[in-house]
Design a protein around this motif. Structure first.
Motif, PDB file in Angstrom:
ATOM      1  N   TYR A  12       0.806  -1.213   0.000  1.00 42.72           N
ATOM      2  CA  TYR A  12       0.000   0.000   0.000  1.00 42.72           C
ATOM      3  C   TYR A  12       0.845   1.271   0.000  1.00 42.72           C
ATOM      4  CZ  TYR A  12      -4.484  -2.372   0.512  1.00 42.72           C
ATOM      5  OH  TYR A  12      -5.612  -3.131   0.281  1.00 42.72           O
ATOM      6  N   VAL A  13       1.925   1.284   0.773  1.00 45.83           N
ATOM      7  CA  VAL A  13       2.751   2.499   0.812  1.00 45.83           C
ATOM      8  C   VAL A  13       3.383   2.770  -0.548  1.00 45.83           C
ATOM      9  CG1 VAL A  13       4.843   3.514   1.793  1.00 45.83           C
ATOM     10  CG2 VAL A  13       3.177   2.417   3.290  1.00 45.83           C
ATOM     11  N   HIS A  14       3.802   1.730  -1.240  1.00 44.59           N
ATOM     12  CA  HIS A  14       4.362   1.925  -2.577  1.00 44.59           C
ATOM     13  C   HIS A  14       3.328   2.496  -3.546  1.00 44.59           C
ATOM     14  CE1 HIS A  14       8.070  -0.967  -2.260  1.00 44.59           C
ATOM     15  NE2 HIS A  14       8.248   0.191  -1.644  1.00 44.59           N
ATOM     16  N   ALA A  15       2.057   2.309  -3.242  1.00 43.43           N
ATOM     17  CA  ALA A  15       0.995   2.817  -4.104  1.00 43.43           C
ATOM     18  C   ALA A  15       0.456   4.163  -3.635  1.00 43.43           C
ATOM     19  CB  ALA A  15      -0.150   1.805  -4.180  1.00 43.43           C
ATOM     20  N   ALA A  16       1.032   4.714  -2.560  1.00 47.16           N
ATOM     21  CA  ALA A  16       0.568   6.015  -2.054  1.00 47.16           C
ATOM     22  C   ALA A  16       0.696   7.074  -3.143  1.00 47.16           C
ATOM     23  CB  ALA A  16       1.374   6.414  -0.824  1.00 47.16           C
ATOM     24  N   SER A  17      -0.317   7.921  -3.263  1.00 45.43           N
ATOM     25  CA  SER A  17      -0.350   8.896  -4.363  1.00 45.43           C
ATOM     26  C   SER A  17      -0.954  10.215  -3.910  1.00 45.43           C
ATOM     27  CB  SER A  17      -1.177   8.359  -5.539  1.00 45.43           C
ATOM     28  OG  SER A  17      -0.674   7.136  -6.017  1.00 45.43           O
ATOM     29  N   LEU A  18      -0.524  11.278  -4.588  1.00 50.25           N
ATOM     30  CA  LEU A  18      -1.195  12.559  -4.412  1.00 50.25           C
ATOM     31  C   LEU A  18      -2.619  12.447  -4.920  1.00 50.25           C
ATOM     32  CD1 LEU A  18       1.650  14.819  -5.832  1.00 50.25           C
ATOM     33  CD2 LEU A  18       1.186  14.330  -3.432  1.00 50.25           C
ATOM     34  N   LEU A  19      -3.528  13.212  -4.326  1.00 52.19           N
ATOM     35  CA  LEU A  19      -4.931  13.155  -4.717  1.00 52.19           C
ATOM     36  C   LEU A  19      -5.307  14.424  -5.477  1.00 52.19           C
ATOM     37  CD1 LEU A  19      -7.495  11.360  -4.371  1.00 52.19           C
ATOM     38  CD2 LEU A  19      -8.107  12.875  -2.474  1.00 52.19           C
ATOM     39  N   PRO A  20      -5.643  14.300  -6.782  1.00 51.28           N
ATOM     40  CA  PRO A  20      -6.024  15.490  -7.561  1.00 51.28           C
ATOM     41  C   PRO A  20      -7.276  16.152  -6.991  1.00 51.28           C
ATOM     42  CG  PRO A  20      -5.559  13.625  -9.005  1.00 51.28           C
ATOM     43  CD  PRO A  20      -5.640  13.078  -7.606  1.00 51.28           C
ATOM     44  N   TYR A  57      -3.152  19.488  -5.737  1.00 50.21           N
ATOM     45  CA  TYR A  57      -3.107  18.099  -5.271  1.00 50.21           C
ATOM     46  C   TYR A  57      -3.044  18.067  -3.750  1.00 50.21           C
ATOM     47  CZ  TYR A  57      -2.034  16.560 -10.027  1.00 50.21           C
ATOM     48  OH  TYR A  57      -2.091  16.305 -11.373  1.00 50.21           O
ATOM     49  N   ALA A  58      -3.807  17.153  -3.176  1.00 50.11           N
ATOM     50  CA  ALA A  58      -3.705  16.908  -1.737  1.00 50.11           C
ATOM     51  C   ALA A  58      -2.510  15.995  -1.491  1.00 50.11           C
ATOM     52  CB  ALA A  58      -4.983  16.253  -1.214  1.00 50.11           C
ATOM     53  N   ALA A  59      -1.808  16.224  -0.390  1.00 45.90           N
ATOM     54  CA  ALA A  59      -0.649  15.397  -0.061  1.00 45.90           C
ATOM     55  C   ALA A  59      -1.062  13.937   0.057  1.00 45.90           C
ATOM     56  CB  ALA A  59      -0.019  15.875   1.247  1.00 45.90           C
ATOM     57  N   ALA A  60      -0.157  13.045  -0.335  1.00 43.91           N
ATOM     58  CA  ALA A  60      -0.455  11.613  -0.265  1.00 43.91           C
ATOM     59  C   ALA A  60      -0.691  11.178   1.175  1.00 43.91           C
ATOM     60  CB  ALA A  60       0.692  10.808  -0.883  1.00 43.91           C
ATOM     61  N   VAL A  61       0.162  11.627   2.091  1.00 38.67           N
ATOM     62  CA  VAL A  61       0.051  11.258   3.502  1.00 38.67           C
ATOM     63  C   VAL A  61      -0.806  12.290   4.215  1.00 38.67           C
ATOM     64  CG1 VAL A  61       1.321  10.863   5.651  1.00 38.67           C
ATOM     65  CG2 VAL A  61       2.294  10.111   3.466  1.00 38.67           C
ATOM     66  N   THR A  62      -1.824  11.830   4.902  1.00 36.78           N
ATOM     67  CA  THR A  62      -2.723  12.745   5.616  1.00 36.78           C
ATOM     68  C   THR A  62      -2.551  12.681   7.126  1.00 36.78           C
ATOM     69  OG1 THR A  62      -4.487  11.084   5.670  1.00 36.78           O
ATOM     70  CG2 THR A  62      -4.429  12.566   3.770  1.00 36.78           C
ATOM     71  N   GLU A  63      -1.865  11.666   7.617  1.00 33.62           N
ATOM     72  CA  GLU A  63      -1.599  11.546   9.053  1.00 33.62           C
ATOM     73  C   GLU A  63      -0.321  10.743   9.220  1.00 33.62           C
ATOM     74  OE1 GLU A  63      -3.985  10.286  13.144  1.00 33.62           O
ATOM     75  OE2 GLU A  63      -4.366   9.200  11.277  1.00 33.62           O
ATOM     76  N   ALA A  64       0.628  11.290   9.998  1.00 34.14           N
ATOM     77  CA  ALA A  64       1.914  10.626  10.185  1.00 34.14           C
ATOM     78  C   ALA A  64       2.270  10.656  11.665  1.00 34.14           C
ATOM     79  CB  ALA A  64       2.997  11.317   9.358  1.00 34.14           C
ATOM     80  N   ALA A  65       2.070   9.539  12.340  1.00 35.34           N
ATOM     81  CA  ALA A  65       2.332   9.417  13.768  1.00 35.34           C
ATOM     82  C   ALA A  65       3.240   8.204  14.010  1.00 35.34           C
ATOM     83  CB  ALA A  65       1.016   9.274  14.539  1.00 35.34           C
ATOM     84  N   PRO A  66       3.800   8.071  15.205  1.00 39.41           N
ATOM     85  CA  PRO A  66       4.718   6.959  15.469  1.00 39.41           C
ATOM     86  C   PRO A  66       4.098   5.579  15.255  1.00 39.41           C
ATOM     87  CG  PRO A  66       4.977   8.640  17.160  1.00 39.41           C
ATOM     88  CD  PRO A  66       3.797   9.044  16.332  1.00 39.41           C
ATOM     89  N   THR A  67       2.822   5.418  15.560  1.00 36.75           N
ATOM     90  CA  THR A  67       2.179   4.110  15.372  1.00 36.75           C
ATOM     91  C   THR A  67       0.919   4.213  14.517  1.00 36.75           C
ATOM     92  OG1 THR A  67       0.934   4.345  17.451  1.00 36.75           O
ATOM     93  CG2 THR A  67       3.053   3.182  17.550  1.00 36.75           C
ATOM     94  N   ARG A  68       0.807   5.278  13.733  1.00 31.95           N
ATOM     95  CA  ARG A  68      -0.398   5.468  12.912  1.00 31.95           C
ATOM     96  C   ARG A  68      -0.014   6.190  11.632  1.00 31.95           C
ATOM     97  NH1 ARG A  68      -2.860   7.496  16.574  1.00 31.95           N
ATOM     98  NH2 ARG A  68      -2.805   9.708  16.006  1.00 31.95           N
ATOM     99  N   LEU A  69      -0.402   5.607  10.508  1.00 32.10           N
ATOM    100  CA  LEU A  69      -0.081   6.161   9.198  1.00 32.10           C
ATOM    101  C   LEU A  69      -1.322   6.112   8.318  1.00 32.10           C
ATOM    102  CD1 LEU A  69       1.757   7.009   6.810  1.00 32.10           C
ATOM    103  CD2 LEU A  69       2.415   4.601   6.580  1.00 32.10           C
ATOM    104  N   THR A  70      -1.733   7.282   7.802  1.00 30.33           N
ATOM    105  CA  THR A  70      -2.912   7.381   6.945  1.00 30.33           C
ATOM    106  C   THR A  70      -2.515   8.057   5.639  1.00 30.33           C
ATOM    107  OG1 THR A  70      -4.267   7.668   8.942  1.00 30.33           O
ATOM    108  CG2 THR A  70      -5.321   8.118   6.829  1.00 30.33           C
TER     109      THR A  70
END
Length: 233
Positions: free
Chosen positions: A68-76, A82-95
């Motif tokens: 899934y991370v390899h498929a992460a993409s910007l959102l038109p 474009y919206a950033a590919a990563v919307t949440e970046a925490a030590p034990t949580r990645l969205t």
């Protein structure tokens, strides 16, 4: 005749008390040694079995995160940005957003993916489907129930060796600055170019016997790597 009988009696007297104590002591030493070896063998076998099982589970989790991370993409967006590919970046949580062909059709539709730990420290994969309008996609808040949710492995010890489960790298390969709670600020999310995954699976206690530890750095290939801000993939 009397002397002969006394001599025969002495020969049939058996072992003395001191001889018996020596024999018992030697037997106890042998039993303790054999018992300790047997117990150690059982423990080693159980640890090896647990290690093999945890290695398989860790591989399943890492393969899922990698896909899934390899498929992460910007959102038109409809305004041309474009919206950033990563919307949440925490030590034990990645969205993040990802374009994944889930149904075998010829079209890759974006989904919103979250990896996190539940109360039992097991890795959970949540997915939200989006809504298309004029070719652009929107997604519900992650506070809403996901479209699909599954536990894919665990328990996990995090942090492990002082490193969190997820670390976020910028275009130069260096860790992005984190806030006091370990999260990456909203203004920095567009700078995420790779995620370093530190996975110790098998126990919630770091370094426990039988735990399996693996690490992998996953690049966001669909995001322009080598730049300091987002761009068209």
């Amino acid at each position: 005749m009397i002397r002969l009988l006394r001599r025969v009696h002495r020969d049939q007297a058996g072992i003395s008390l001191s001889e018996l104590l020596v024999a018992v002591s030697v037997s106890m030493v042998i039993l303790v040694a054999v018992g300790g070896f047997f117990t150690a063998t059982l423990r080693a076998g159980a640890t090896n079995t647990s290690s093999d099982q945890n290695a398989r589970y860790a591989s399943v989790v890492m393969n899922s995160v990698t896909r899934y991370v390899h498929a992460a993409s910007l959102l038109p967006k409809s305004d041309g940005s474009y919206a950033a590919a990563v919307t949440e970046a925490a030590p034990t949580r990645l969205t993040f957003y990802a374009y994944i062909n889930l149904d075998g059709s010829g079209t890759d539709n974006p989904v919103q993916i979250r990896y996190s730990l539940n109360a039992a420290k097991k890795v959970v994969l949540d997915q939200w489907d989006g809504t298309a309008s004029n070719g652009f996609w929107t997604f519900p808040s992650t506070a809403q129930a996901p479209t699909r949710s599954m536990v894919i492995g665990g328990p996990v010890a995090s942090p492990t060796g002082g490193a969190p489960m997820f670390e976020y790298l910028g275009a130069d390969g260096s860790p992005l600055p984190a806030q006091n709670d370990g999260t990456i600020s909203t203004t920095q999310l567009g700078n995420v170019r790779a995620v370093r995954v530190n996975l110790e699976l098998g126990s919630t206690v770091s370094g426990a016997a039988g735990n399996t530890t693996i690490q992998n750095t996953l690049y966001l290939f669909n995001v322009v790597y080598g730049t300091s801000n987002g761009g068209t993939p």
